[in-house]
Design an enzyme around this catalytic site. Sequence first.
Site, PDB file in Angstrom:
ATOM      1  N   GLU A  10      21.377  27.139 -30.166  1.00 49.81           N
ATOM      2  CA  GLU A  10      22.513  26.611 -29.396  1.00 49.81           C
ATOM      3  C   GLU A  10      22.380  26.888 -27.908  1.00 49.81           C
ATOM      4  OE1 GLU A  10      23.795  30.869 -30.199  1.00 49.81           O
ATOM      5  OE2 GLU A  10      22.529  29.342 -31.146  1.00 49.81           O
ATOM      6  N   HIS A  50      18.102  31.584 -30.345  1.00 50.21           N
ATOM      7  CA  HIS A  50      19.405  30.913 -30.349  1.00 50.21           C
ATOM      8  C   HIS A  50      19.196  29.418 -30.113  1.00 50.21           C
ATOM      9  CE1 HIS A  50      22.243  34.337 -30.309  1.00 50.21           C
ATOM     10  NE2 HIS A  50      21.263  34.981 -29.695  1.00 50.21           N
ATOM     11  N   CYS A  56      19.794  34.414 -35.053  1.00 50.57           N
ATOM     12  CA  CYS A  56      19.605  35.701 -34.380  1.00 50.57           C
ATOM     13  C   CYS A  56      19.783  36.849 -35.379  1.00 50.57           C
ATOM     14  CB  CYS A  56      20.507  35.816 -33.154  1.00 50.57           C
ATOM     15  SG  CYS A  56      19.979  37.158 -32.037  1.00 50.57           S
TER      16      CYS A  56
END
Length: 205
Positions: free
Chosen positions: A187, A185, A83
Amino acid sequence: MPKPTVALFDYGSGNLRSAHRALERAGADVELTSDLDAARRADGLVVPGVGAFAACMAGVAEHGLDAVVRERAEAEAPILGICVGEQILFAEGVEHGIETAGLGVFEGRVDRIEADRVPHMGWNTVDAPAGMRLFAGIDPGERFYFVHSYAAKAAPPGALTATAVHGEPFVAAVERGSVSATQFHPEKSGDAGAALLANWIKGLQ
């Protein structure tokens, strides 16, 4: 075989728990740290980031991470930016007309996305070129989770660059040498994000 070590650097950029868990699930031995020596010696360094470019750069400089990132890039030691952690790898960022110098690992500038709806928040597909290690084995139709108002618009010279479109095309992920980065992102991107992190971790072994 021992798991590769990953330093997830905490320079005050936000909640890192989801990134920590995702990297562990993807097969790494993860240390959440603000220690520069740990960042130097780990097999992989993850540079996270949320919020504003200038604020993240201030945190990086305050903790001395800027020098370590440049050292690792020059030494071909793996780095993953996520990011705003991707954005600050570029030469400069512009927010509200104010220019802030980035780490300069990649040439280029980060600027506001030109779109009817900003921020770009939610799931989007990514167009990745053949041979990009991060996306090995990932279906081209997979979606990744984005939350951002700014992005790099031009691919850095000599880099493999994946793009996404929100109002206009922008850099969604980039890799050159030992340095990789994603605007989205991983994750928070479900199975596709997990596969991408696993691909990066495999490259540490």
